[in-house]
Design an enzyme around this catalytic site. Structure first.
Site, PDB file in Angstrom:
ATOM      1  N   CYS A  50     -22.330 -34.614 -14.233  1.00 39.92           N
ATOM      2  CA  CYS A  50     -22.420 -33.915 -15.482  1.00 39.92           C
ATOM      3  C   CYS A  50     -23.633 -34.759 -16.263  1.00 39.92           C
ATOM      4  CB  CYS A  50     -21.302 -33.917 -16.260  1.00 39.92           C
ATOM      5  SG  CYS A  50     -21.132 -32.696 -17.677  1.00 39.92           S
ATOM      6  N   HIS A  51     -23.224 -35.133 -17.648  1.00 43.36           N
ATOM      7  CA  HIS A  51     -24.302 -35.727 -18.380  1.00 43.36           C
ATOM      8  C   HIS A  51     -24.312 -37.303 -18.293  1.00 43.36           C
ATOM      9  CE1 HIS A  51     -22.872 -32.283 -20.814  1.00 43.36           C
ATOM     10  NE2 HIS A  51     -24.381 -32.194 -21.317  1.00 43.36           N
TER      11      HIS A  51
END
Length: 200
Positions: free
Chosen positions: A113-114
């Site tokens: 994800c991030h």
């Protein structure tokens, strides 16, 4: 998942605001495969709070304070996403040094994800094939990564995925790469970062 991680120890680097399922599901998979895991966090109060999609989630016990964590004691690193978590870690010098040490030793890293945001600031993405949450893909590209849109991407010990729906594929490849052990490509990625730190 046939690979065994018995005897291996994995650092889960995070701080407040990590996406809960991106830590809990991979952690469960790692432990079911035989690995020991530590939540490694820069916080001083001994606990870290997750983000659960649209609101604050559960609170978890920090196993090791980042300031006291020895990268030599870990075989691999897991970096969950969430927006707040990597946005804080990527400006934390201790976190950047910890990740650089993992890469410099050739140890595998799984970031979802991030999560790869922190790798950008550590100077570890240039030339690597990666994916991530859509809003960080331009950041990855600008930092020199080759960005693709797939559920999981593996580049010589670096495992990346886009979002929670990718977790099953992410877990499979994470365990496979962690079981393989050291990867020369990780060391290669750390070399430009080390040179930059020396001012060369």
């Amino acid at each position: 998942m046939a690979q065994s991680l018995t005897g291996k120890k994995v650092a889960i680097l995070c701080t407040d605001g990590f996406e809960q399922v991106e830590m809990t599901a991979p952690r469960k998979a790692l432990e079911e495969a035989g690995a020991a895991t530590d939540l490694v966090c820069p916080k001083d109060d001994g606990k870290v709070r997750a983000w659960n999609y649209t609101e604050w989630g559960e609170t978890f016990k920090v196993d090791v304070k980042l300031a006291e964590a020895d990268p030599e004691g870990y075989d691999a690193i897991l970096m969950p996403g969430g927006v707040l978590n990597p946005d804080t870690l990527r400006i934390n010098t201790q976190a950047l040094d910890f990740v650089r040490a993992i890469f410099a030793a050739g140890k595998p890293c799984a970031a979802i994800c991030h999560g790869p945001w922190t790798l950008i600031n550590a100077g570890l993405v240039r030339g690597r094939e990666m994916t991530g949450w859509p809003s960080i893909r331009l950041d990855l590209q600008n930092a020199g990564a080759r960005v693709v849109d797939r559920e999981v991407v593996v580049d010589n010990g670096l495992i990346t995925s886009r979002w929670p729906d990718d977790i099953p594929a992410f877990n499979r490849k994470m365990i496979e790469e962690f079981a393989e052990g050291l990867h020369p490509g990780q060391r290669d990625a750390a070399m430009p970062s080390a040179a930059a730190q020396r001012g060369s």
